[in-house]
Each structure stands twice: as C-alpha cells, then as structure tokens.
Design a protein around this motif. Structure first.
Motif, PDB file in Angstrom:
ATOM      1  N   ARG A  66       0.835  -1.208   0.000  1.00  0.00           N
ATOM      2  CA  ARG A  66       0.000   0.000   0.000  1.00  0.00           C
ATOM      3  C   ARG A  66       0.871   1.260   0.000  1.00  0.00           C
ATOM      4  O   ARG A  66       0.620   2.205  -0.763  1.00  0.00           O
ATOM      5  N   LEU A  67       1.884   1.278   0.848  1.00  0.00           N
ATOM      6  CA  LEU A  67       2.775   2.435   0.896  1.00  0.00           C
ATOM      7  C   LEU A  67       3.523   2.602  -0.423  1.00  0.00           C
ATOM      8  O   LEU A  67       3.693   3.724  -0.917  1.00  0.00           O
ATOM      9  N   ALA A  68       3.970   1.500  -0.997  1.00  0.00           N
ATOM     10  CA  ALA A  68       4.670   1.575  -2.285  1.00  0.00           C
ATOM     11  C   ALA A  68       3.748   2.109  -3.377  1.00  0.00           C
ATOM     12  O   ALA A  68       4.182   2.864  -4.258  1.00  0.00           O
ATOM     13  N   ALA A  69       2.475   1.744  -3.320  1.00  0.00           N
ATOM     14  CA  ALA A  69       1.523   2.274  -4.305  1.00  0.00           C
ATOM     15  C   ALA A  69       1.408   3.789  -4.174  1.00  0.00           C
ATOM     16  O   ALA A  69       1.356   4.515  -5.177  1.00  0.00           O
ATOM     17  N   TRP A  70       1.388   4.277  -2.957  1.00  0.00           N
ATOM     18  CA  TRP A  70       1.313   5.725  -2.745  1.00  0.00           C
ATOM     19  C   TRP A  70       2.525   6.450  -3.329  1.00  0.00           C
ATOM     20  O   TRP A  70       2.406   7.556  -3.852  1.00  0.00           O
ATOM     21  N   PHE A  71       3.693   5.807  -3.247  1.00  0.00           N
ATOM     22  CA  PHE A  71       4.920   6.496  -3.648  1.00  0.00           C
ATOM     23  C   PHE A  71       5.400   6.144  -5.055  1.00  0.00           C
ATOM     24  O   PHE A  71       6.317   6.802  -5.563  1.00  0.00           O
ATOM     25  N   HIS A  72       4.811   5.137  -5.720  1.00  0.00           N
ATOM     26  CA  HIS A  72       5.459   4.596  -6.913  1.00  0.00           C
ATOM     27  C   HIS A  72       5.573   5.591  -8.065  1.00  0.00           C
ATOM     28  O   HIS A  72       6.471   5.476  -8.895  1.00  0.00           O
ATOM     29  N   ASP A  73       4.691   6.553  -8.138  1.00  0.00           N
ATOM     30  CA  ASP A  73       4.809   7.632  -9.133  1.00  0.00           C
ATOM     31  C   ASP A  73       4.763   8.994  -8.454  1.00  0.00           C
ATOM     32  O   ASP A  73       4.275   9.969  -9.029  1.00  0.00           O
ATOM     33  N   ALA A  74       5.274   9.052  -7.232  1.00  0.00           N
ATOM     34  CA  ALA A  74       5.265  10.322  -6.501  1.00  0.00           C
ATOM     35  C   ALA A  74       6.053  11.384  -7.251  1.00  0.00           C
ATOM     36  O   ALA A  74       5.711  12.571  -7.222  1.00  0.00           O
ATOM     37  N   VAL A  75       7.109  10.958  -7.932  1.00  0.00           N
ATOM     38  CA  VAL A  75       7.855  11.836  -8.838  1.00  0.00           C
ATOM     39  C   VAL A  75       7.569  11.361 -10.251  1.00  0.00           C
ATOM     40  O   VAL A  75       7.825  10.196 -10.576  1.00  0.00           O
ATOM     41  N   TYR A  76       7.007  12.233 -11.064  1.00  0.00           N
ATOM     42  CA  TYR A  76       6.682  11.822 -12.430  1.00  0.00           C
ATOM     43  C   TYR A  76       6.881  12.988 -13.387  1.00  0.00           C
ATOM     44  O   TYR A  76       6.113  13.944 -13.391  1.00  0.00           O
ATOM     45  N   ALA A  77       7.944  12.863 -14.191  1.00  0.00           N
ATOM     46  CA  ALA A  77       8.247  13.894 -15.179  1.00  0.00           C
ATOM     47  C   ALA A  77       8.454  13.305 -16.557  1.00  0.00           C
ATOM     48  O   ALA A  77       8.904  13.992 -17.470  1.00  0.00           O
TER      49      ALA A  77
END
Length: 207
Positions: A66-77
C-alpha cells in the motif's frame, strides 16, 4: 480526494504517531495532482490502491505494498529516473515519519521494482504491486485507448517516432514474458483482456 486523505491517515496510523503524517500526505497528493499529469494522476493512484485491496491476501506485507503504491509515481516527469527519485522520496518521507527501517527499505525496493514490473518468483509483495499497477492494461478497450492517449500527452517532449519505438519496446516486453500478471487472481481475471489490448495497440503501432 477526502477518501485518499483518510486512507493515508489510516494506513500510517498503524506504523507511526508522527504529527507530520497529514503534511506528508498532503504533499504527496499535491504531487499526484500536478497539472502535467494526464494518466499518472490522482485517478491512477486511486485505481492502484483499489487493485491492491483486491490482491491484498496474496501479499506478504500488504501495508508495504500500500505504501509503495502511494509512492510509486510520486515523482513523475516522463524521465528515466522517475522511479528512482520516487523511491528516494519514499525513503526520505517514511524515515522522517519514523517508520521501521525494514519497512522503509521494503517500500523503496517495491517502488524501484516498477521500473521493470518483473518481480522474482516468490516475491509476493512485488507480484501484488506489479499486478495492481498493470491492472489498467485490462480495462475495456475504449478506456485503454484513452489511457494510452493520456500517456502520450505526458510525453509531449518526446517525438512521435521516439515515443512509438519506446512504446513498442514496452509492449513487446510485456507480451514476451511469462504473462502480464503473476498472482492467481490477476491471471484469471485480467490476463485475457490485457493481452487483447496490448496486441491491438502493438498492431496499430506496427502499421
């Protein structure tokens, strides 16, 4: 958005009592809401979290997923180091909130796994995160086409030919593996529709 705020608070309450939980969550949602995002948006976050819940029983540590899902595209450029930068953000934010170091390490590992979506055999957490992230490949064809158009819009800085070649490489890799999905549930429910969508898109790009 309020449901995501509450979901974040509930998830983190099981692992920390830091007063900064709300601030970190708001910052995360602000990132997911950046105006340049067309596919990797709050809607995608909501979707992957929902898919993780469907697959949670297959995970060894569902909260890590669940935590990884929150962060997996936290940075997206739309850049090659997006996943690595997202993993580092997870390490920084979760350490700041006082989560157990082993959990932080696992979350960051899972985020980095989304570079390839190729978990090792027996990596139950990796299988669940990968399957949840790729579940969008199995949506009805009309929505699939809309999603691919949204992804193309996120790569407006890339030429049509470069995007076509890159996209074909991704599709060929997905179709050339042992299957798109790894968990029993996802193979049963999503593999057929995903294969159909991928093959249809590849045929379009090959013409």
């Amino acid at each position: 958005m309020q449901d995501l705020v509450e979901a974040w608070a509930t998830l983190l309450s099981r692992h920390t009592d830091s007063p900064e939980v709300g601030l970190v969550g708001r910052d995360l949602l602000a990132s997911w809401s950046e105006p340049h995002r067309r596919y990797h948006s709050v809607e995608h976050l909501h979707d992957i979290l929902s898919r993780v819940e469907e697959l949670a029983d297959y995970a060894e540590d569902a909260d890590a997923v669940r935590l990884a899902a929150w962060f997996h595209d936290a940075v997206y450029a739309g850049l090659p180091d997006d996943e690595e930068r997202s993993a580092r953000r997870a390490e920084s934010d979760l350490t700041r909130l006082g989560l157990d170091s082993a959990l932080v390490t696992e979350v960051a590992r899972l985020v980095r796994l989304t570079i390839t979506h190729d978990p090792a055999a027996g990596d139950r957490n990796g299988e669940v995160l990968s399957d949840a992230d790729l579940a969008a490949l199995a949506v009805p064809r009309e929505r699939y086409v809309q999603n691919t158009a949204a992804i193309r819009a996120e790569y407006s800085h890339v030429s049509d030919e470069a995007f076509r070649k890159g996209r074909m490489q991704v599709l060929v890799a997905l179709l050339g593996g042992p299957g798109v999905f790894r968990t029993e549930y996802a193979r049963r429910e999503w593999e057929g529709p995903a294969q159909g969508n991928l093959r249809a898109e590849l045929a379009t790009l090959s013409n």
